[in-house]
Design a protein around this motif. Structure first.
Motif, PDB file in Angstrom:
ATOM      1  N   GLN A  89     -52.455 -43.123  66.274  1.00 13.23           N
ATOM      2  CA  GLN A  89     -51.529 -42.907  67.389  1.00 13.23           C
ATOM      3  C   GLN A  89     -50.632 -44.135  67.572  1.00 13.23           C
ATOM      4  N   ARG A  90     -51.215 -45.315  67.427  1.00 17.68           N
ATOM      5  CA  ARG A  90     -50.453 -46.558  67.561  1.00 17.68           C
ATOM      6  C   ARG A  90     -49.361 -46.634  66.505  1.00 17.68           C
ATOM      7  N   ALA A  91     -49.683 -46.267  65.267  1.00 14.79           N
ATOM      8  CA  ALA A  91     -48.687 -46.292  64.190  1.00 14.79           C
ATOM      9  C   ALA A  91     -47.547 -45.325  64.477  1.00 14.79           C
ATOM     10  N   ARG A  92     -47.878 -44.114  64.991  1.00 18.17           N
ATOM     11  CA  ARG A  92     -46.827 -43.143  65.327  1.00 18.17           C
ATOM     12  C   ARG A  92     -45.934 -43.667  66.441  1.00 18.17           C
ATOM     13  N   GLU A  93     -46.520 -44.286  67.464  1.00 16.64           N
ATOM     14  CA  GLU A  93     -45.741 -44.824  68.582  1.00 16.64           C
ATOM     15  C   GLU A  93     -44.805 -45.940  68.113  1.00 16.64           C
ATOM     16  N   ILE A  94     -45.319 -46.802  67.247  1.00 15.29           N
ATOM     17  CA  ILE A  94     -44.499 -47.901  66.743  1.00 15.29           C
ATOM     18  C   ILE A  94     -43.341 -47.356  65.918  1.00 15.29           C
ATOM     19  N   GLU A  95     -43.608 -46.383  65.063  1.00 14.70           N
ATOM     20  CA  GLU A  95     -42.539 -45.787  64.255  1.00 14.70           C
ATOM     21  C   GLU A  95     -41.506 -45.084  65.125  1.00 14.70           C
ATOM     22  N   ARG A  96     -41.967 -44.454  66.207  1.00 14.17           N
ATOM     23  CA  ARG A  96     -41.043 -43.753  67.110  1.00 14.17           C
ATOM     24  C   ARG A  96     -40.123 -44.750  67.817  1.00 14.17           C
ATOM     25  N   LYS A  98     -39.008 -47.613  66.622  1.00 14.12           N
ATOM     26  CA  LYS A  98     -38.091 -48.307  65.703  1.00 14.12           C
ATOM     27  C   LYS A  98     -36.729 -47.618  65.717  1.00 14.12           C
TER      28      LYS A  98
END
Length: 99
Positions: A89-96, A98
């Motif tokens: 979930q953290r990776a998806r939030e960070i990508e969102r 950017k």
């Protein structure tokens, strides 16, 4: 014959010179950072539009502060969600987030 010293001699002169020179960039730094630039006697510069212009500036400021606070709160909530979420979930939030 004794030599008369004025409060420390050349060291004192250097200290007074350095302290005086340090105040030269202060008004420039204040103006650059958006602070008030004061006159030689501490009075603020006149505001364009007189008292009505000053009132307009003072009433606009709280709205700007409130808008900035709302944006900061939103960012803080997002960062809190990222920090407490799972790895995926953290990776998806960070990508969102950017650009």
């Amino acid at each position: 014959m004794e030599r008369f010293h004025l409060i420390g001699g050349p060291g004192t002169v250097a200290l007074v010179t350095a302290a005086s020179a340090a105040w030269v960039p202060i008004p420039w730094l204040r103006a650059r950072q958006g602070g008030p630039v004061e006159g030689s006697r501490g009075q603020a510069p006149p505001v364009a539009g007189g008292p009505a212009g000053r009132i307009r500036l003072l009433t606009a400021e709280p709205a700007q502060v409130a808008a900035g606070l709302a944006a900061m709160t939103e960012h803080l909530v997002t960062l809190g969600r990222i920090a407490t979420g799972s790895g995926a979930q953290r990776a998806r939030e960070i990508e969102r987030l950017k650009p």
